[in-house]
Enzyme design. Structure first.
Site, PDB file in Angstrom:
ATOM      1  N   CYS A 170     -37.853   8.993 -43.527  1.00  0.00           N
ATOM      2  CA  CYS A 170     -37.281   7.745 -44.037  1.00  0.00           C
ATOM      3  C   CYS A 170     -37.907   6.598 -43.271  1.00  0.00           C
ATOM      4  O   CYS A 170     -38.742   6.803 -42.398  1.00  0.00           O
ATOM      5  CB  CYS A 170     -35.769   7.731 -43.859  1.00  0.00           C
ATOM      6  SG  CYS A 170     -35.297   7.724 -42.137  1.00  0.00           S
ATOM      7  N   ASP A 191     -47.004  28.946 -54.057  1.00  0.00           N
ATOM      8  CA  ASP A 191     -46.100  28.597 -55.150  1.00  0.00           C
ATOM      9  C   ASP A 191     -46.689  27.524 -56.056  1.00  0.00           C
ATOM     10  O   ASP A 191     -46.192  27.287 -57.147  1.00  0.00           O
ATOM     11  CB  ASP A 191     -44.768  28.057 -54.605  1.00  0.00           C
ATOM     12  CG  ASP A 191     -44.023  29.102 -53.813  1.00  0.00           C
ATOM     13  OD1 ASP A 191     -43.992  30.256 -54.276  1.00  0.00           O
ATOM     14  OD2 ASP A 191     -43.495  28.773 -52.745  1.00  0.00           O
ATOM     15  N   CYS A 222     -38.077   6.562 -39.389  1.00  0.00           N
ATOM     16  CA  CYS A 222     -39.168   7.253 -38.694  1.00  0.00           C
ATOM     17  C   CYS A 222     -40.349   6.302 -38.499  1.00  0.00           C
ATOM     18  O   CYS A 222     -40.958   6.270 -37.429  1.00  0.00           O
ATOM     19  CB  CYS A 222     -39.641   8.459 -39.496  1.00  0.00           C
ATOM     20  SG  CYS A 222     -38.372   9.674 -39.779  1.00  0.00           S
ATOM     21  N   ASP A 267     -38.312  30.541 -54.731  1.00  0.00           N
ATOM     22  CA  ASP A 267     -39.108  31.114 -53.664  1.00  0.00           C
ATOM     23  C   ASP A 267     -38.137  31.449 -52.535  1.00  0.00           C
ATOM     24  O   ASP A 267     -37.023  30.937 -52.496  1.00  0.00           O
ATOM     25  CB  ASP A 267     -40.161  30.098 -53.218  1.00  0.00           C
ATOM     26  CG  ASP A 267     -40.947  30.592 -52.016  1.00  0.00           C
ATOM     27  OD1 ASP A 267     -41.353  31.753 -52.050  1.00  0.00           O
ATOM     28  OD2 ASP A 267     -41.123  29.809 -51.077  1.00  0.00           O
ATOM     29  N   ASP A 308     -42.021  26.145 -52.049  1.00  0.00           N
ATOM     30  CA  ASP A 308     -42.608  25.214 -51.086  1.00  0.00           C
ATOM     31  C   ASP A 308     -44.019  25.568 -50.622  1.00  0.00           C
ATOM     32  O   ASP A 308     -44.740  24.719 -50.154  1.00  0.00           O
ATOM     33  CB  ASP A 308     -41.696  25.062 -49.872  1.00  0.00           C
ATOM     34  CG  ASP A 308     -41.661  26.328 -49.038  1.00  0.00           C
ATOM     35  OD1 ASP A 308     -41.924  27.409 -49.608  1.00  0.00           O
ATOM     36  OD2 ASP A 308     -41.380  26.235 -47.844  1.00  0.00           O
TER      37      ASP A 308
END
Lengths: 715, 49
Positions: free
Chosen positions: A30, A617, A33, A435, A613
């Site tokens: 966000c 995938d 940071c 996954d 992730d």
């Protein structure tokens, strides 16, 4: 650790000893940071400016090279818990010109002309003199002409270009309506007539620009992730020259059979075979697995992996387009282009709609002029009224108005929607494929219940020296101060002064037969040996997310089936599935297997939501009808997913499905309304029942109604 | 009635001032990062370095 040489190629000399560097930031969740980075880095001596962008996850640094080096700054960013990767391009954000300026100018024009129009309208009922009215009309013209010529360029420039290419798009009737209205008004003003339609022309531009701006913002957001991804395979690599010296080249200049040298912590720029003895590689970018893998001489390394063990010498076997990374990216691209079919249908419709509208208004003009002898001015006004009233504003806004609201609501829930039509597809989902690692589980390890407290305490005090995921799990299970004198042998394990060892089976001397090597190294296990005691084995498992169980039961409430597709061992997958109450699962799948299963289910008529992730995938995420990736996902998975979860919990997925179903319902209502609006107003306009002004009011109010309906989407 | 002859240009002029301010804010990229700016107000340092 960051190497000086690999950054310098990306630096830019600004003169005066100032240098600049653009970076991609990792680990940004966000704006807080980015603020942390700006505050800390800004205080370093020699740093001239530091500006982080939380939306695009980019960072721009300017510093004085005599006081500080780029390496020191990037290492400092690492220390804060983020990572900054140098990014080659100076500026990508200005590529597409923002529509905010034409939008604001059109808004300004609309408001001011409305003021004059209002004066004229009220004057018509009361007693405005001819001269005053004329004055108002000229003032309106004075504003409208420059405003339209400037701010309508997003419509008329593409319209002229497509006409040159002998095609008609949605922009063509819009451009025609704008300019016919403008010139008709100028003509009327010149002839001292009572009615002018500058307000209609300008507000038309204003409303249409609102739609365009919203559309642009959505597209910009979705292209950022893929731009960041593209730069990933692009690293500065150290190549052994024939003379034995090391030279620095960009990875796309590498050739087959080149020998490259990759130190600890650097990314491998090409596919290759390891020629040094052994090393450890982090392939999380490829498969999402967080555990580093140990490889020996002669084994393959995939471009994009990071060396986490001893420095590696690699013989290049594939570069650029031929790498595994690029092959997977191609799979993604193919699947993406397949997705485009819904979009082309919409384009085809608008291609047919444009000529239809123009033809209809022309027909109206000819009919009134030649058959009913209504005179040129009146016939032209009817023609304009048809063009304006059929303007597909309501239809055009029907979707974005709801979409923007839904997208913002989901953002508050921690879900980023990347493609606009994803929500519509999400609402039709009938099967959820999941996954395992990083999606249902935390992708961090947990110690399986340990009875030998004594061994655990000693082992944990050694593990405190290491950043290995298993060591971290050990310390978490039993927080102890680090033991003095422990040495870490990267890729092997830890050794204490008194002979205690913690690490792989091989390192601790517990490897019984060579056959077991592969099996032992893939299992999350740590061996612990100390003189005078029997060897001890610590077992780990990855932990399922807290809300995983509730997530599954709520999906079942919506009568959605779910199935786990994992690359992990079958018994681990079945164990997790039974704990969560999922009946369908598949283990040990390659990316191609995952694709095949999804294709098979799709051919059975299922609409598939894929949640995953890892890079393995990514093709599945693209092929699935709609896809969600968590924020922890690798860049490539994020760029092929339709939705991204910022938080790590799973329940927002259910919320997204709920919201998408509500949103789709509202969009349908809006589209039906827009269709009804055209069915009723077009005949009236053709019959001469509408002046362009009333047509513009109808058009605007239909847009407003559609916007208001969109507001009904509540949490 | 003569008053509108100068009141209208004044109102348009004021409108153009506000418009110019907005265009300036767009061109100085104040809308590039709507996510980050709201946190930047917590920054004690008034001048971004």
């Amino acid at each position: 650790m960051t190497l000086q040489s690999s950054i310098q190629a990306f630096e830019r000399d600004l003169g005066n000893g100032h240098h600049s560097l653009n970076c991609i930031l990792d680990g940004i969740h966000c704006g807080a940071c980015t603020l942390k980075i700006e505050n800390h880095i800004g205080k370093l001596a020699g740093v001239v400016s530091v500006r982080a962008n939380a939306t695009s996850r980019r960072l721009r640094l300017v510093w004085k090279s005599e006081d500080v080096s780029s390496t020191e700054i990037l290492d400092e960013i690492d220390r804060l818990g983020f990572s900054a990767k140098p990014f080659e391009r100076e500026d990508l954000t200005t590529k597409e010109q923002s529509l905010l300026i034409p939008l604001s100018i059109a808004g300004f024009g609309t408001m001011n002309i409305m003021v004059f129009s209002f004066a004229v309208w009220s004057g018509l009922i009361s007693d405005m003199g001819d001269n005053s009215r004329q004055f108002m009309h000229w003032l309106s013209a004075f504003i409208a002409v420059p405003v339209i010529f400037y701010s309508a360029y997003p419509f008329y420039i593409p319209a002229f270009q497509t006409i040159k290419a002998q095609r008609i798009t949605m922009d063509t009737p819009i451009t025609l309506a704008i300019f016919v209205t403008l010139f008709a008004s100028l003509y009327e003003t010149y002839n001292h007539a009572n009615h002018v339609y500058y307000d209609a022309a300008v507000s038309l531009v204003f409303f249409l620009l609102i739609g365009r701006t919203l559309d642009q913002m959505l597209r910009k957001r979705s292209s950022l992730a893929s731009e960041n991804l593209r730069s990933l395979g692009h690293v500065l690599t150290q190549r052994f020259h024939k003379s034995g010296e090391i030279e620095h080249v960009l990875s796309d200049q590498l050739k087959l059979d080149d020998l490259i040298f990759v130190p600890l912590g650097e990314r491998v720029g090409a596919d290759g075979v390891l020629t040094s003895e052994f090393t450890e590689i982090d392939e999380s970018i490829i498969n999402g697995e967080t555990l580093p893998r140990r490889i020996g001489k002669g084994e393959n390394i995939v471009s994009g992996s990071i060396i986490t063990g001893p420095a590696a010498t690699i013989k290049v076997t594939a570069v650029g387009q031929n790498t595994r990374l690029s092959a997977i990216a191609d799979l993604v691209d193919n699947a993406l282009s397949y997705k485009g079919k819904a979009q082309t249908l919409a384009d085809k419709f608008s291609q047919g709609y444009g000529p239809f509208v123009i033809g209809l208004s022309l027909l109206g003009f000819l009919f009134w002029y030649f058959i009913l002898n209504a005179g040129f001015a009146n016939s032209l006004l009817i023609c304009v009224a048809v063009l304006v009233v059929t303007c597909p504003c309501a239809a055009g806004l029907a979707t974005p108005a709801v979409m923007v609201r839904a997208v913002n609501q989901l953002l508050k829930q921690g879900v980023l929607v990347k493609s606009g039509d994803a929500l519509e597809r999400l609402s039709q989902v009938s099967l959820v494929t999941l996954d395992k690692t990083g999606t249902l589980t935390n992708a961090s390890f947990e110690l399986v219940k340990e009875t030998n407290r004594d061994a655990l305490k000693l082992a944990a005090s050694m593990a405190a020296h290491s950043h290995h995921p298993l060591s971290k799990a050990l310390v978490k299970a039993c927080p102890t101060p680090p033991l003095a004198g422990v040495k870490e042998i990267i890729g092997e394990g830890l050794v204490a002064p008194d002979g205690m060892r913690l690490g792989s089976a091989r390192f601790t001397g517990n490897l019984k037969t060579n056959n077991n090597l592969q099996a032992e190294e893939t299992k999350p296990v740590l061996w612990f040996t100390r003189p005078g005691h029997q060897a001890h084995r610590f077992h780990f498992r990855d932990t399922e997310k807290k809300d995983a169980k509730e997530f599954v039961s709520r999906l079942n409430n919506y009568s959605l089936d779910c199935i786990i597709l994992s690359g992990d061992k079958k018994d681990i997958v079945s164990n997790l599935a039974s704990r969560l109450g999922i009946t369908q699962f598949e283990g040990e799948l390659s990316p191609e297997n995952k694709l095949a299963i999804i294709k098979e289910k799709q051919s059975e008529g299922a609409v598939i939501l894929m949640v995953g992730d890892g890079l393995n995938d990514a093709p599945a995420l693209s092929l699935a009808d709609v896809s969600i990736a968590p924020a922890s996902a690798t860049d490539i998975s994020q760029s092929s997913a339709d939705l991204i979860m910022i938080r790590s919990d799973l329940l927002p997925i259910v919320t997204s499905i709920e919201t998408s179903r509500k949103a789709t319902k509202l969009i349908k209502q809006n589209l039906i309304f827009a269709a009804l609006y055209n069915i009723f107003t077009v005949p009236i306009a053709l019959a001469g029942g509408l002046t362009p002004l009333i047509a513009a009011i109808l058009m605007s109010s239909s847009s407003i109604l559609v916007m208001l309906n969109a507001q009904r989407l509540k949490e | 009635m003569n008053s509108i002859l100068y009141l209208i240009p004044i109102s348009i002029f004021l409108g153009i001032c506000a418009l110019t301010a907005f265009i300036w804010s767009v061109q100085t990229r104040q809308y590039e990062d709507l996510e980050g700016e709201k946190y930047r107000i917590f920054n004690e340092d008034d001048k971004p370095r």
